[in-house]
Design an enzyme around this catalytic site. Structure first.
Site, mmCIF file in Angstrom:
data_model
loop_
_atom_site.group_PDB
_atom_site.id
_atom_site.type_symbol
_atom_site.label_atom_id
_atom_site.label_comp_id
_atom_site.label_asym_id
_atom_site.label_seq_id
_atom_site.Cartn_x
_atom_site.Cartn_y
_atom_site.Cartn_z
ATOM 1 C CG ASP A 192 30.801 21.269 38.457
ATOM 2 O OD1 ASP A 192 30.606 22.093 39.361
ATOM 3 O OD2 ASP A 192 31.257 21.587 37.343
ATOM 4 C CG HIS A 228 33.180 24.244 39.306
ATOM 5 N ND1 HIS A 228 31.869 24.466 38.972
ATOM 6 C CD2 HIS A 228 33.874 25.277 38.746
ATOM 7 C CE1 HIS A 228 31.772 25.576 38.238
ATOM 8 N NE2 HIS A 228 32.979 26.093 38.103
ATOM 9 C CD GLU A 258 32.773 29.394 36.150
ATOM 10 O OE1 GLU A 258 32.122 30.224 35.523
ATOM 11 O OE2 GLU A 258 32.371 28.221 36.360
HETATM 12 C C1 ACM Z 1 33.846 26.918 32.376
HETATM 13 O O1 ACM Z 1 32.987 27.156 31.514
HETATM 14 N N1 ACM Z 1 33.615 27.262 33.635
HETATM 15 C C2 ACM Z 1 35.094 26.279 32.053
#
Ligand code: ACM
Length: 634
Positions: A201, A275, A352
């Protein structure tokens, strides 16, 4: 659903319907069929375990032996096959269809304890159930002198879903190999069979990739900070970047083996193209954005603006889909990741991913022209489709978060649905495999009770809501719903004790939603069993959240602009006592019976719950200013 004995129905429901605390037989997840008969079996000092002549049974017997010899002083003899036994682990020579691969039968009678199954994994789950039939002291780390008595019972049990997962985010905060093993130890008690490790991440890259050493040399470390993650001041250049860590490939092999010995698969997640700040910090050439060579692994400072739709990155934390080097990078990563994990799927994230830096990029604009891509979602879809091919070239199946549906789903992709169930339902209708892990029911990072007492994070997910998790939406063919999982994101989870607190008891609720027949679920009965497991956790020294005992508050304005407070509890049978005079309420104070008007000059509300004469919830204090805000009063 199988027929239940009237006795069990009556005893189970009667005991628990008023939240009267711990129950005698309290299996979580609730078995398919359970018949209790009168009588108890007492373990003698000399225990004979039999059945171990068959391959596959020995590790299960060893697991059981370790538990028994840790907490009891019995001596254990293993006998390959004997008519007289204390505990018999019987692997069926002819498979029995009803119980399937993971199911088992368990009988405790005057003859002893018999567990039978088609496969060693079924015996292992039979052993987990058996341990829950023991007195709670079986959870002790040292020998307890007592009589070990079990109720006579006959159980038939098998899971509803094959995918029963927990996700552990080891990227936001690093958790050691020993922490992960401990997490596995706890999850198998509740018959979870899949550990999803979120390995990469913005805050860390946690898996060694030998051909890309900077991923862990640079990407695994940030600056240690505490407080409310996400609001930290950006680190200064001289602050040491020594917080974090990673798993070597040997560590991963050790974890995979440890998990396999406990019938758990590990699903690795490499989260791209968003991420990805840790990866970009290590290899800035993977970004579309000039200046990326100045990027650093995130230490909890603000890097996204979530207040706008779609959210906007303030630092470009994405890989560049228009850059061939990115696909070469991912090929190298997956070449090393794939053989480490025997599980058929690799999760490639996809969630995201901000697009605002892509929109600025000439390389992306050129890619859109060349590939006839009309939107940024189609750009991501182009990336995901190429990524799927790389994953498949390593002999694995491709899985991603539900954002991978946007712009067109890759041909064979499996979807993990987190923004509700809709993405999963859509994917299932397109005949793709789906795992459900919706925020509203399965996000273990969310608060378990009121923000006045819980560590603050985005939202609240109470135990009762987690218990209502139903992975199969109406009008969807359940054959595509492989199961579900709960996700523990760790932005605000700094250590194992808090990871435990966040996981339990909601993990109990999710395990029952994934294992037990839908018709066997019953909140009041469940809560009674939860309390028994709280007692077991106390002996096992596993932390859990007691939030289910705390009151629930809402506030609203009356017609004459006063604020009234409504209080309730998730559990039945609790009383709520409160004060507005700053003193600590107990059961001599006013008991809540109907909405309470806040006195004109009151400063704060203090509340506690009782069961009978005993305090049971935590003392909660809410400033009147907060209550006014909740009621929408300026
Ligand atoms: C997530 O909670 N962004 C998969």
């Amino acid at each position: 659903m199988k027929k239940l004995t009237a006795f069990v129905l009556i005893s189970g429901f009667a005991l628990s319907s008023f939240g009267q605390g711990a129950k005698k037989i309290a299996i979580i997840p609730e078995p398919v069929e359970i018949t209790e008969t009168a009588g108890t079996f007492t373990l003698s000092n000399s225990v004979i375990i039999t059945g171990t002549s068959k391959a596959g049974v020995v590790p299960v017997a060893n697991y059981l032996k370790k538990k028994l010899t840790t907490a009891t002083s019995v001596t254990i003899t293993e006998k390959a096959n004997t008519a007289v036994y204390t505990i018999k682990l019987l692997l069926n020579s002819t498979p029995e269809t009803v119980i399937g691969k993971e199911g088992y039968h368990l009988t405790v009678s005057a003859k002893g304890i018999l567990i039978s199954a088609n496969e060693p994994v079924g015996l292992f789950y039979g052993v987990q159930t058996l341990l829950q039939l023991f007195p709670k002291e079986i959870e002790s780390a040292t020998v307890v002198a007592k009589t070990w008595t079990l109720p006579y019972v006959k159980i038939t049990d098998y899971p509803r879903f094959e995918w029963r997962g927990l996700m552990f985010d080891v990227a936001r905060h690093f958790f050691t190999k020993e922490d992960v093993k401990q997490y596995i130890d706890n999850m198998v008690r509740y018959k979870f069979n899949l550990l999803h490790l979120h390995l990469t991440d913005d805050e860390g890259w946690r898996i060694q990739i030998k051909s890309l050493p900077k991923l862990t040399e640079i990407g695994a470390y940030n600056v240690k900070k505490v407080g409310y993650f996400g609001t930290f001041a950006p680190p200064t250049p001289d602050e040491p970047r020594n917080y974090g860590g990673f798993y070597t490939q040997d560590d991963i092999r050790e974890l995979v083996k440890y998990a396999q010995e406990r019938f758990v698969n590990i699903l690795p997640e490499i989260d791209v193209p968003g991420h990805s700040l840790a990866a970009v910090s290590a290899y800035p050439e993977l970004s579309c954005t000039p200046g990326a060579e100045n990027y650093h692994v995130r230490s909890g400072e603000v890097i996204m603006d979530w207040s706008v739709r779609p959210p906007k990155a303030l630092v470009d934390n994405t890989l560049c889909p228009a850059n061939e080097k990115v696909y070469e990078f991912l090929d190298k990563v997956l070449t090393e990741v794939a053989p480490l994990f025997p599980f058929p799927y690799i999760h490639m994230g996809g969630d995201e991913c901000p697009k605002n830096f892509w929109e600025q990029s000439d390389a992306i604009k050129a890619l859109m022209v060349k590939e006839n891509l009309k939107t940024m979602e189609e750009v991501q879809s182009y990336f995901e489709k190429r990524l799927e091919k790389i994953v498949e070239s390593k002999g694995k199946k491709f899985m991603g978060w539900d954002e991978i549906l946007e712009g067109g789903l890759a041909p064979d992709a499996a979807v993990m649905s987190w923004r509700g169930m809709k993405g999963g339902a859509d994917a299932a209708k397109m005949h793709h495999d789906v795992v459900m892990s919706p925020t509203d029911f399965a996000y273990l990072d969310y608060m378990q009770g009121d923000v006045a007492i819980e560590p603050r994070i985005y939202a609240t997910l109470r135990l009762s809501k987690a218990y209502a998790f139903e992975p199969v939406p109406d009008s969807v063919d359940d054959k595509y719903i492989k199961g579900g999982q709960a996700n523990l994101w760790t932005e605000q989870v700094y250590n194992m004790r808090h990871a435990e607190y966040m996981t339990w008891p909601r993990g109990f609720a999710i395990s029952e939603s994934l294992w037990s027949p839908k018709a066997r679920k019953n909140w009041n009965d469940f809560v009674g069993r939860v309390e028994t497991h709280f007692d077991r956790f106390k002996v096992a020294d596993i932390k859990y959240a007691p939030s289910v005992y705390d009151p629930i508050f809402t506030a609203s304005q009356t017609a004459d602009k006063k604020v009234q407070v409504f209080m309730s509890t998730e559990m039945q049978g609790l009383d709520i006592y409160y004060t507005f005079d700053n003193s600590f309420p107990d059961n001599h104070y006013p008991k809540y019976t109907s909405p309470v008007l806040i006195p004109e000059d009151a400063f704060q509300l203090k509340v506690i719950t009782y069961r009978g004469n005993e305090p049971i919830g935590r003392m909660i204090t809410i400033p009147v200013t907060d209550l006014n805000k909740r009621a929408g009063k300026k």
